[in-house]
Design an enzyme around this catalytic site. Structure first.
Site, PDB file in Angstrom:
ATOM      1  N   LYS A   1      39.957  51.307  37.358  1.00 40.08           N
ATOM      2  CA  LYS A   1      40.975  50.624  36.568  1.00 40.08           C
ATOM      3  C   LYS A   1      40.274  50.155  35.296  1.00 40.08           C
ATOM      4  O   LYS A   1      39.494  49.205  35.311  1.00 40.08           O
ATOM      5  CB  LYS A   1      41.559  49.441  37.343  1.00 40.08           C
TER       6      LYS A   1
ATOM      7  N   GLU B   1      30.076  41.158  36.705  1.00 47.59           N
ATOM      8  CA  GLU B   1      29.299  40.964  35.479  1.00 47.59           C
ATOM      9  C   GLU B   1      30.263  40.371  34.477  1.00 47.59           C
ATOM     10  O   GLU B   1      31.205  41.035  34.039  1.00 47.59           O
ATOM     11  CB  GLU B   1      28.705  42.287  34.980  1.00 47.59           C
TER      12      GLU B   1
ATOM     13  N   CYS C   1      28.332  41.408  25.836  1.00 48.05           N
ATOM     14  CA  CYS C   1      28.055  40.256  26.701  1.00 48.05           C
ATOM     15  C   CYS C   1      26.614  39.790  26.555  1.00 48.05           C
ATOM     16  O   CYS C   1      26.319  38.609  26.736  1.00 48.05           O
ATOM     17  CB  CYS C   1      28.378  40.598  28.156  1.00 48.05           C
TER      18      CYS C   1
END
Length: 463
Positions: free
Chosen positions: A157, A231, A265
Site C-alpha cells: 500500500k 520507521e 526523515c
C-alpha cells in the site's frame, strides 16, 4: 483515498486511479498466500536470480524509472536516477548475501544432554508494506528485497500521490521473474488496510511514514497479534564542534538539509553549533543555502526541488508561522522561489527556545533550525533534547573525538563528518518516536522470519 499523479511543479493532474475494491483485496491476499506456499520452498539461488534481474532492469531502464519519480513527487532528476541505482544495489545486496545471512546457526550448548541444537530462519508468510512518497522506489526495495529473499511474499500500500511509481514496481518484479502473487500493489483504503492486517493469512506489517500513521497501524497490528516494524519521523542533529573544517562542514550542512527538497526523515534538521564557530558557520551556511537554485526538477541545473504537493508546502509554511508565533525568528534565504510549483522559500529558524513547541517538531521541507551551544557537552544535550531518535551527525577534525561524541547521541544512526549515509549494506532505523525495528542488512532480513529451534536430543528418559 484519491490515488492520483499530480505534477508538483505544474500543479496539473496527470492521471487518477480508483481505490481497490474489497474483491480485489481478497484476490490479492489469496494469490499472495498461494504464492508463498511455493516461494518458501524455492532455493536461495532462484530467489537471488530474481533479485539480480530486478537490479538489471532498473539499470537498463533508469531514465524511465527516474522520470516517473520526478513527475510524481518532484524529485530533481539527478537524485531520481540516484534513487533508482540505490534500489538496484539493495536487490543485489540480498542476491549476494541472503543465503549466508539466513544460514542455520548451530548453538554452543553447555551440555551434551541438550542435544544438537540448531536455529533455522524460516519465512512467515504474506506481509504488508505501507510506504511513503518521498523515496517511492527505495522505500519499496528496502522492504521487499530482504523479505522476498527470505521467502515471504508482499502486498504494497503506497502513498496516494505516487500510484504510478507503485504500479511500475509490480511490473518490475513480474518481469524479474517473481511468481504471480509474490508482490502486488494495491490502491487500498484506510479501512481496507485494517482488514488486510486482520486477515489470518497476513503475518506482519512494515510501515514507513508519520507518527500518526505509525501509531494507528501499530495498534491494529497489536490487536491482531501481528509483528510490525515502524520507521517514522526524525529531527536529526547536525553537531558542529569548534575544530570542524568549516568549508566542508557547511557544504554537507546545505546538502544534508536540502536534498530531496528537505523531505527526508534523516535530513539534517537541527544545526547545533558550538559558540566558538557559530557566527562563522551561520554566515557561510546562509551563503550556501542562497546559492541553491529552485526550478523545474527535470532541469539538470535545478538543485532545490518543489515539495511533493501543494498541501505539503502549505503545511510547512503553517509550521513556520506557528514557530514564529511562539517566539522563533524566521529568516528567508536566497532568491525568491518560483511562484509556479509547490515550493517553500528556504528558511532558517533561530531563537527557538526550550518553551517553543517548534523545537520538538519535524519540518519536512527546506527549513533549518539553528542552535547555539556553549560547548561540546551542551551540544550533546541539545542533540538529545528531542522526542525523535533516528539519525544524526558530528563534524570535527578529530574523528576519534567525533566517534566518542556520536556514542553520546541517542539515536539509531550517527555519522561522523557526513550528514547521513544511506546505503544497501548499512542498517536503517531509529528509537523512541522514530519507530522500532531495522531495515537492510541482516537485521532487516530477520525482522519477519521465524527463528525456530530444532534440537536433536537422544538421551534416556529419567523414568
Amino acid at each position: 483515498m484519491a490515488y492520483a499523479t499530480v505534477n508538483p511543479y505544474t500543479g496539473k493532474t496527470v492521471a487518477t486511479f480508483p481505490d481497490a475494491t474489497d474483491a480485489e483485496i481478497e484476490t490479492a491476499i489469496a494469490a499472495a498466500h498461494a504464492a508463498f506456499l511455493g516461494w518458501r520452498e524455492t532455493s536461495f539461488a532462484t530467489r537471488a536470480e530474481v533479485m539480480r534481474n530486478a537490479a538489471r532492469i532498473l539499470r537498463r531502464d533508469v531514465d524511465t524509472y527516474a522520470r516517473l519519480l520526478t513527475l510524481e513527487m518532484g524529485k530533481v532528476i539527478a537524485e531520481a536516477r540516484a534513487e533508482v541505482e540505490l534500489s538496484a544495489e539493495i536487490f543485489e545486496y540480498y542476491a549476494d548475501n541472503a543465503e549466508t545471512l539466513l544460514a542455520p546457526e548451530t548453538l554452543p550448548v553447555k551440555s551434551a544432554d541438550e542435544g544438537e541444537a540448531v536455529v533455522v530462519h524460516e519465512p512467515l508468510g504474506v506481509l504488508l508494506a505501507i510506504e511513503p512518497w518521498n523515496f517511492p522506489y527505495y522505500q519499496i526495495a528496502r522492504i521487499i528485497a530482504p523479505q522476498l529473499s527470505a521467502g515471504n511474499t508482499m502486498l504494497l500500500k503506497h502513498a496516494s500521490n505516487v500510484p504510478q511509481s507503485a504500479a511500475i514496481f509490480e511490473t518490475l518484479m513480474r518481469e524479474a521473474g517473481l511468481p504471480d502473487g509474490g508482490f502486488k500493489n494495491l490502491y487500498a483504503t484506510r479501512s481496507q488496510i485494517e482488514k488486510i492486517i486482520d486477515d489470518p493469512r497476513v503475518q506482519g506489517v512494515a510501515l514507513t511514514g508519520s507518527e500518526a500513521a505509525g501509531a494507528t497501524v501499530a495498534a491494529q497490528a497489536g490487536k491482531a497479534l501481528k509483528k510490525s516494524t515502524l520507521e517514522l519521523g526524525g529531527a536529526d542533529a547536525f553537531v558542529v564542534l569548534a575544530d570542524a573544517e568549516l568549508d566542508k562542514t557547511v557544504k554537507w550542512a546545505v546538502f544534508g538539509r536540502h536534498w530531496n527538497g528537505g523531505q527526508v526523515c534523516v535530513s539534517s534538521k537541527r544545526m547545533i553549533v558550538v559558540e566558538a564557530v557559530y557566527d562563522d558557520f551561520l554566515k557561510r551556511y546562509i551563503e550556501g543555502v542562497a546559492a541553491l537554485r529552485a526550478g523545474d526538477p527535470f532541469d539538470a541545473a535545478t538543485t532545490l526541488a518543489p515539495l511533493s504537493s501543494q498541501a505539503a508546502a502549505d503545511e510547512v509554511k503553517a509550521k513556520i508561522r506557528d514557530a514564529v508565533a511562539h517566539g522563533a525568528t524566521a529568516t528567508e534565504i536566497g532568491p525568491k522561489v518560483p511562484a509556479q510549483g509547490a515550493f517553500v522559500q528556504p528558511t532558517i529558524l533561530t531563537d527557538v527556545g526550550e518553551d517553543n513547541p517548534a523545537r520538538y517538531w519535524e519540518f519536512f521541507g527546506p527549513v533549518s533550525m539553528i542552535f547555539r551551544a556553549k560547548d561540546e557537552d551542551d551540544a550533546v544535550r541539545i542533540a538529545n533534547d528531542t522526542p525523535f531518535g533516528l539519525g544524526g551527525s558530528v563534524f570535527t577534525a578529530d574523528t576519534r573525538r567525533g566517534a566518542k561524541v556520536a556514542a553520546r547521541i541517542s539515536t539509531g544512526m550517527v555519522f561522523v563528518n557526513h550528514p547521513t549515509m544511506v546505503k544497501a549494506d548499512l542498517p536503517f532505523g531509529g528509537i523512541r518516536r522514530s519507530g522500532y525495528g531495522r531495515e537492510l542488512i541482516g537485521l532487516g532480513l530477520k525482522e519477519f522470519v521465524n527463528h525456530k529451534l530444532i534440537d536433536v536430543v537422544d538421551i534416556d528418559a529419567p523414568f
